[in-house]
Design an enzyme around this catalytic site. Sequence first.
Site, PDB file in Angstrom:
ATOM      1  N   ASP A  43       0.824  -1.230   0.000  1.00  0.00           N
ATOM      2  CA  ASP A  43       0.000   0.000   0.000  1.00  0.00           C
ATOM      3  C   ASP A  43       0.850   1.270   0.000  1.00  0.00           C
ATOM      4  O   ASP A  43       0.575   2.207  -0.753  1.00  0.00           O
ATOM      5  CB  ASP A  43      -1.058   0.008   1.123  1.00  0.00           C
ATOM      6  CG  ASP A  43      -0.522  -0.026   2.542  1.00  0.00           C
ATOM      7  OD1 ASP A  43       0.695  -0.251   2.739  1.00  0.00           O
ATOM      8  OD2 ASP A  43      -1.336   0.176   3.480  1.00  0.00           O
ATOM      9  N   ASP A 177      -5.656  -0.183   5.726  1.00  0.00           N
ATOM     10  CA  ASP A 177      -6.527  -0.556   6.845  1.00  0.00           C
ATOM     11  C   ASP A 177      -7.730   0.382   6.966  1.00  0.00           C
ATOM     12  O   ASP A 177      -8.866  -0.060   7.155  1.00  0.00           O
ATOM     13  CB  ASP A 177      -5.725  -0.546   8.160  1.00  0.00           C
ATOM     14  CG  ASP A 177      -4.472  -1.408   8.066  1.00  0.00           C
ATOM     15  OD1 ASP A 177      -4.381  -2.226   7.135  1.00  0.00           O
ATOM     16  OD2 ASP A 177      -3.585  -1.247   8.929  1.00  0.00           O
ATOM     17  N   TYR A 226       8.938  -1.842  10.357  1.00  0.00           N
ATOM     18  CA  TYR A 226       8.024  -1.323   9.336  1.00  0.00           C
ATOM     19  C   TYR A 226       8.613  -0.059   8.707  1.00  0.00           C
ATOM     20  O   TYR A 226       8.695   0.075   7.488  1.00  0.00           O
ATOM     21  CB  TYR A 226       6.672  -1.018   9.989  1.00  0.00           C
ATOM     22  CG  TYR A 226       5.580  -0.590   9.031  1.00  0.00           C
ATOM     23  CD1 TYR A 226       4.734  -1.530   8.452  1.00  0.00           C
ATOM     24  CD2 TYR A 226       5.378   0.753   8.714  1.00  0.00           C
ATOM     25  CE1 TYR A 226       3.726  -1.146   7.584  1.00  0.00           C
ATOM     26  CE2 TYR A 226       4.373   1.148   7.845  1.00  0.00           C
ATOM     27  CZ  TYR A 226       3.550   0.197   7.292  1.00  0.00           C
ATOM     28  OH  TYR A 226       2.558   0.586   6.428  1.00  0.00           O
TER      29      TYR A 226
HETATM   30  C1  GLA Z   1       0.040  -2.435   8.455  1.00  0.00           C
HETATM   31  C2  GLA Z   1      -0.194  -1.033   7.894  1.00  0.00           C
HETATM   32  C3  GLA Z   1      -0.786  -1.091   6.495  1.00  0.00           C
HETATM   33  C4  GLA Z   1       0.040  -1.989   5.579  1.00  0.00           C
HETATM   34  C5  GLA Z   1       0.333  -3.323   6.256  1.00  0.00           C
HETATM   35  C6  GLA Z   1       1.294  -4.199   5.479  1.00  0.00           C
HETATM   36  O1  GLA Z   1      -1.181  -3.081   8.626  1.00  0.00           O
HETATM   37  O2  GLA Z   1      -1.086  -0.325   8.746  1.00  0.00           O
HETATM   38  O3  GLA Z   1      -0.904   0.199   5.972  1.00  0.00           O
HETATM   39  O4  GLA Z   1       1.225  -1.356   5.193  1.00  0.00           O
HETATM   40  O5  GLA Z   1       0.878  -3.170   7.564  1.00  0.00           O
HETATM   41  O6  GLA Z   1       0.716  -4.611   4.282  1.00  0.00           O
END
Ligand code: GLA
Length: 384
Positions: A43, A177, A226
């Site tokens: 995303d 999300d 992340y």
């Molecule tokens: C978390 C983040 C999302 C996305 C996922 C990995 O859930 O909130 O925006 O990047 O990780 O796909």
Amino acid sequence: MGISQGVLCKQSVECAFRRHFDSSPTWVVRAPGRVNLIGEHTDYNDGFVLPMAIDRAVWIALRPRVDRRLIVHSLDCDARTNLTLDELRRGDHDWTEYVKGVAWVLQERGDVLRGWEGIVVGDVPVGAGLSSSAAFELALARAFAAVSDLPWDAATMALLGQRAENEWVGVRCGIMDQMISAAGRAGHALLIDCRTLHTEAVPFPSETTVVVLDTATRRGLVDSAYNQRRGQCEATARAFGVPALRDVSVERFAEESVRLDEETRRRAWHVITEIERTLQAAEAMREGNASEVGRLMNASHDSLRDDFAVSSRELDVMVECGRAHPACFGIRMTGAGFGGCAVALIRRELAGSFTSQVAASYRSATGIEPVVYVCSATEGASLV
Ligand code: GLA
């Protein structure tokens, strides 16, 4: 939000409201958590994702106030916050930051908000990778929209929820999300183009169902890892002279990636191939080809484990246990990684055997009690 095994409904939150506020609520809103079928860590690279909104959600029962106070009682935290919309201040990192963050972002764009009082309760497990925060943000946005008579556009509200998360709460997430919590469609997964926010509801192959498999492990590492992965992806896009990895084709990458160091190359290779797999999975879903969707989900997990390096031992064990069962079309880790849940697409008629056998093999391999359940696709944030 606490775990209460998906038993929440409109009646239970109305009932709690009556207990706490001595009258019926004016509105009840619901915003779901999500599970992502495929399209992980794509995303924030402007790619595609294919999540579904699940039958676990955050609910708020509320009534307007004549002043500009917000009185919100969280049943899960057994705590109440009482604040004014005229003075929103950052505090400790707890559930009230979401309330303030969503109020802040709406006022920032110029909305005139009214105060309200309400009860919030949820059954999306926290930290499991099922987006309890996005569900809370969208439930709050829905509540403010109802009280203050704001127009409701799913993509606009998702962007505001993301901004509250990024700028108020301080977590650098992508748009997936919030978008699925806002725009989910009952009985469907949603193919989301994270660049344009165009969505398409995609049906499930017949005779299949989706199972969430919670490893019951939560890793603190998620935020730093992340941000680091995100930084690597952005740097690679810059090196290719494009806005995002979405703009680099598999062919171009294969030709030109020799100049990258091995780790950076593998991280970007995951993203570029995952975007392709997500589009292929949506096509296979439209064709009703469950085996192909499953094959792509398996390939996604292997890529997240080997190239993007965001899986964990427990997630890998869960995936192996799931793959060993004859009902399984495909299984993979879901969400940011390092712990939390896997998701499987399975043959519906064997769901009972799948959930009990996979839970038993995971338990005997790890000594940890997992939570494994069938889940269904629900509507995005709404007044109920
Ligand atoms: C978390 C983040 C999302 C996305 C996922 C990995 O859930 O909130 O925006 O990047 O990780 O796909």
